[in-house]
Structures are given as structure tokens and as C-alpha cells.
Scaffold this active site. Structure first.
Site, mmCIF file in Angstrom:
data_model
loop_
_atom_site.group_PDB
_atom_site.id
_atom_site.type_symbol
_atom_site.label_atom_id
_atom_site.label_comp_id
_atom_site.label_asym_id
_atom_site.label_seq_id
_atom_site.Cartn_x
_atom_site.Cartn_y
_atom_site.Cartn_z
ATOM 1 N N HIS A 193 12.478 -2.557 5.033
ATOM 2 C CA HIS A 193 11.039 -2.302 5.142
ATOM 3 C C HIS A 193 10.454 -3.031 6.355
ATOM 4 O O HIS A 193 10.122 -4.218 6.306
ATOM 5 C CB HIS A 193 10.336 -2.766 3.855
ATOM 6 C CG HIS A 193 8.894 -2.383 3.786
ATOM 7 N ND1 HIS A 193 8.372 -1.629 2.746
ATOM 8 C CD2 HIS A 193 7.852 -2.626 4.608
ATOM 9 C CE1 HIS A 193 7.086 -1.433 2.937
ATOM 10 N NE2 HIS A 193 6.737 -2.043 4.065
ATOM 11 N N HIS A 231 7.918 -1.789 9.987
ATOM 12 C CA HIS A 231 7.202 -0.690 10.660
ATOM 13 C C HIS A 231 7.372 -0.883 12.155
ATOM 14 O O HIS A 231 7.009 -1.946 12.681
ATOM 15 C CB HIS A 231 5.714 -0.726 10.319
ATOM 16 C CG HIS A 231 5.431 -0.605 8.858
ATOM 17 N ND1 HIS A 231 4.975 0.561 8.282
ATOM 18 C CD2 HIS A 231 5.533 -1.506 7.845
ATOM 19 C CE1 HIS A 231 4.806 0.368 6.980
ATOM 20 N NE2 HIS A 231 5.141 -0.874 6.688
ATOM 21 N N HIS A 243 4.415 2.969 -0.144
ATOM 22 C CA HIS A 243 3.770 1.678 -0.400
ATOM 23 C C HIS A 243 2.927 1.800 -1.672
ATOM 24 O O HIS A 243 2.075 2.689 -1.759
ATOM 25 C CB HIS A 243 2.842 1.296 0.751
ATOM 26 C CG HIS A 243 3.530 0.817 1.992
ATOM 27 N ND1 HIS A 243 4.439 1.566 2.694
ATOM 28 C CD2 HIS A 243 3.418 -0.361 2.667
ATOM 29 C CE1 HIS A 243 4.858 0.872 3.738
ATOM 30 N NE2 HIS A 243 4.260 -0.303 3.754
ATOM 31 N N GLU A 267 0.741 -3.079 -3.812
ATOM 32 C CA GLU A 267 0.543 -4.148 -2.824
ATOM 33 C C GLU A 267 -0.928 -4.549 -2.885
ATOM 34 O O GLU A 267 -1.272 -5.643 -3.341
ATOM 35 C CB GLU A 267 0.922 -3.648 -1.413
ATOM 36 C CG GLU A 267 0.682 -4.675 -0.303
ATOM 37 C CD GLU A 267 0.770 -4.069 1.110
ATOM 38 O OE1 GLU A 267 0.617 -2.842 1.275
ATOM 39 O OE2 GLU A 267 0.967 -4.860 2.068
ATOM 40 N N ASP A 297 8.320 -6.539 6.973
ATOM 41 C CA ASP A 297 7.157 -5.635 7.025
ATOM 42 C C ASP A 297 6.664 -5.462 8.470
ATOM 43 O O ASP A 297 6.937 -4.431 9.077
ATOM 44 C CB ASP A 297 6.049 -6.134 6.087
ATOM 45 C CG ASP A 297 5.089 -5.041 5.633
ATOM 46 O OD1 ASP A 297 5.316 -3.869 5.978
ATOM 47 O OD2 ASP A 297 4.118 -5.364 4.913
ATOM 48 N N ASP A 298 5.923 -6.430 8.991
ATOM 49 C CA ASP A 298 5.388 -6.351 10.371
ATOM 50 C C ASP A 298 5.531 -7.746 10.970
ATOM 51 O O ASP A 298 4.554 -8.508 11.053
ATOM 52 C CB ASP A 298 3.914 -5.938 10.332
ATOM 53 C CG ASP A 298 3.707 -4.618 9.612
ATOM 54 O OD1 ASP A 298 3.982 -3.571 10.210
ATOM 55 O OD2 ASP A 298 3.298 -4.641 8.442
HETATM 56 N N1 ADE Z 1 1.464 -0.386 7.528
HETATM 57 C C1 ADE Z 1 2.073 -1.416 8.113
HETATM 58 N N2 ADE Z 1 2.158 -2.470 7.286
HETATM 59 C C2 ADE Z 1 1.591 -2.081 6.124
HETATM 60 C C3 ADE Z 1 1.382 -2.709 4.881
HETATM 61 N N3 ADE Z 1 1.775 -3.962 4.635
HETATM 62 N N4 ADE Z 1 0.754 -2.016 3.917
HETATM 63 C C4 ADE Z 1 0.362 -0.751 4.154
HETATM 64 N N5 ADE Z 1 0.533 -0.120 5.298
HETATM 65 C C5 ADE Z 1 1.152 -0.768 6.287
HETATM 66 ZN ZN ZN Z 2 4.874 -1.964 4.945
#
Ligand code: ADE
Ligand code: ZN
Length: 332
Positions: A18, A20, A198, A201, A279-280
Site C-alpha cells: 500500500h 501511492h 480504502h 481509515e 502509504d505516502d
Molecule cells: N490517497 C493517498 N493517501 C491516502 C489515504 N491515506 N487515504 C485516502 N486516500 C489517499
Molecule cells: Zn492509501
């Protein structure tokens, strides 16, 4: 002298399911790409400490969109993919699945083909140089709505490539329901693509129920708030639905106030298939390697439990059976 736990974890083969791609661009690379494309970045995109500036979930999504605004060419996608994979490989990652968003490419006038060919080149170059295997999940953006999601699913089906292994959805979980996106997910699933979304969250367990009752998903992005409903936890374990857990992201986005209150251990104890993910990474000051280190330092996991997380992740990956078997053997 025995190797320290930290270096044993560093050497442990890791699997990231996971991340992006648009959220993987470090500030320095955003500036480099923007400069060569003659793009002026939005004022205030970075803090004075050279991190991305944002304060809450909606601002994070806006900063993420702004960072991806610098991308204009296949070479740009190649460079971010390669840089991300290089970093992953340096931390022992052997396999990474990355979400790519055709909507972000289209927003700056880039074609699906250019986006894809850049990503494929980045994956090939990284595999040649570092041995890491990369695959792609085409993602729709929830807040752009169900009709646009159908457009993205159809693009996926019409432009298949061996590295594209799935369909997913990110974006603002507070907009629309999961069920609204069933037409898009059904197009992808009917063409043989594995699916993830997703859920759980920003919203609670009802969002995860909505996903597993209405979409053909075998994984959930995050899903951590499932622990608020014991019946849901039982259902996820029974159905073998895997959670892509991203503790650092959850703390950065204030889903939980601190790691002590994060439910990773509850999820593992419930017997749910679990992976650890960034994630990011540059937005949340994390990496897949630091998530594994945190698994030991903050959640008390030992090396064998972390190895088992790599195994569960590889099993839950959308890779073909041969790649799965080969990489499972590497994990041991
Ligand atoms: N796009 C990128 N990161 C995200 C996240 N944590 N939740 C939803 N969309 C996303
Ligand atoms: Zn994500």
C-alpha cells in the site's frame, strides 16, 4: 556477537502492498521535476523544514494533488517510480505494489499510456539495478465520484499490462458510499483484476462492512477501525480479507493519537492477514523499513512475527502464482 534486532529487521525481506505513487515524491524531487518542466509550484506547498505543509486529511489530499501537478512526462513517472523502488530496496523490500491514479495524470494533460510507460520503465530499471519486483494497482479517486471511477476502470480493462495487477480506490472516504462504486469495481473484477479499497481509515467499521458487502474486494486499505466492531473482525478473519495497515500514516493523519493506541496488535491477534505499509512516505515521515522497525520498537513484535507479516503480505499480494511462490521462498 549476535546481530542486533534492528539490523536483522533491516535484512528481513519486506513486502509493501500500500503506497501511492503520487504520494511517494520527496520534496526535492518535486522541485527538480517542476523545474525541468517549467512549472511554478503553489506557494506554501512546503514547510520551512522542507516537508509537505498540511494540517488535516483534506489539506493532505490537496498537498498530494499539488505535488503531482509537477508531473508532465513519462520520464517524470519513471523517475518517481525508480526513486521510490530504490528506497524500498535499500530497506530490504523485495516486492512493492503501488497505486497509480490516471485521474491525476489526466488533470495535467497526460495520457494513460505515458503515465503507464513511465511507471513500467521505472519498475524495469529498479528491478535491473536493485532486484526489487514492482507491480501496479490502478486507482480511482473516491471524491471524483462513481461515474469517473467507471471511466478509470474501463481504461484499466482496455489497456492491460502484465505489471498492472489490480484496481483500487483512495480519496476522501467521507464522500459517497462504497456501494456507489460497485459498477466500477465490477468492471475491473469481471476482467480478472483483484480489488482493494480504502475503508475504515477516516470512517468507522460501517465503511468496511459497506466495502466487503458490496465490492469484490479481497483486501482493504487501512481497515484499522474494524476493531471497533468484534463481529467485523471475525468476518474479516473468516473470509480471509487482508488489511493493508499503515500505522505511521494513521498517526500523521490523526486516526489515532499515538502508536500506543493503534490496533495493530489486536488485528494480528484476531488472525487477520496483515501487511505493514508506508502509504505516502514523504508526507508522513515514514518508509516501509521504518514501519517494520516500529513493529518491533512500538508494538513489541519479534523477528519471526515480522517475517510472518512479510509472508502474509506476499500471500495477499496481487502477484501471479509463480512470482508469489518465488518471493515467498525468499522470505523463508
Ligand atoms: N490517497 C493517498 N493517501 C491516502 C489515504 N491515506 N487515504 C485516502 N486516500 C489517499
Ligand atoms: Zn492509501
Amino acid at each position: 556477537m549476535s546481530e542486533s534486532l534492528a539490523s536483522q529487521i533491516q535484512n528481513l525481506p519486506k513486502v509493501e502492498l500500500h503506497s501511492h505513487l503520487e504520494g511517494c515524491i520527496p520534496p526535492g524531487l518535486v522541485r527538480t521535476i517542476a523545474k525541468r518542466n517549467g512549472i511554478t509550484l503553489k506557494e506554501g506547498l512546503f514547510t520551512k523544514d522542507d516537508t509537505f505543509a498540511w494540517n488535516d486529511f483534506v489539506e493532505f489530499l490537496q498537498a498530494y494533488d499539488e505535488a503531482s501537478f509537477c508531473l508532465r512526462k513519462a520520464q517524470d513517472y519513471r523517475d518517481i517510480m525508480y526513486t521510490y523502488m530504490e528506497q524500498c530496496a535499500a530497506e530490504g523490500t523485495i516486492y512493492a505494489e503501488t497505486f497509480i491514479s490516471p485521474d491525476h495524470a489526466a488533470a495535467v494533460g497526460m495520457s494513460y499510456d505515458d503515465m503507464l510507460s513511465g511507471c513500467v520503465q521505472g519498475i524495469d530499471d529498479a528491478q535491473r539495478d536493485f532486484g526489487i519486483v514492482g507491480r501496479l494497482i490502478v486507482s480511482c479517486v473516491r471524491h471524483l465520484g462513481p461515474e469517473q471511477a467507471v471511466v478509470v476502470a474501463q481504461q484499466l480493462v482496455d489497456n492491460s499490462h502484465p505489471y498492472i495487477v489490480g484496481f483500487g480506490m483512495g480519496g476522501n472516504e467521507s464522500m459517497f458510499t462504497q456501494a456507489d462504486f460497485a459498477p466500477a469495481f465490477n468492471i475491473a473484477a469481471a476482467a480478472g483484476f483483484a480489488c482493494t479499497t480504502h475503508a475504515g481509515e477516516v470512517l468507522g467499521p460501517e465503511s468496511v462492512w459497506d466495502a466487503i458487502d458490496n465490492l469484490p474486494v479481497t483486501r482493504i486499505g487501512h481497515g484499522v477501525r474494524s476493531v471497533e466492531d468484534p463481529a467485523l473482525i471475525t468476518e474479516l478473519a473468516k473470509r480471509g480479507i487482508a488489511l493493508e495497515v499503515c500505522p505511521g500514516s494513521n498517526i500523521a493523519l490523526s486516526v489515532y493519537p499515538n502508536l500506543a493506541s493503534h490496533p495493530l496488535n489486536k488485528i494480528l491477534e484476531a488472525g487477520i492477514s496483515t501487511s505493514l505499509n508506508s502509504d505516502d512516505a514523504p508526507f508522513f515521515a515514514t518508509t516501509v523499513g521504518s514501519e517494520y522497525q516500529s513493529g518491533a520498537n512500538d508494538f513489541g513484535l519479534d523477528l519471526e512475527q515480522l517475517r510472518n507479516i512479510s509472508r502474509m503480505a506476499m500471500q495477499a499480494s496481487f502477484a501471479d502464482a509463480h512470482t508469489k511462490a518465488r518471493l515467498l521462498a525468499v522470505i523463508g
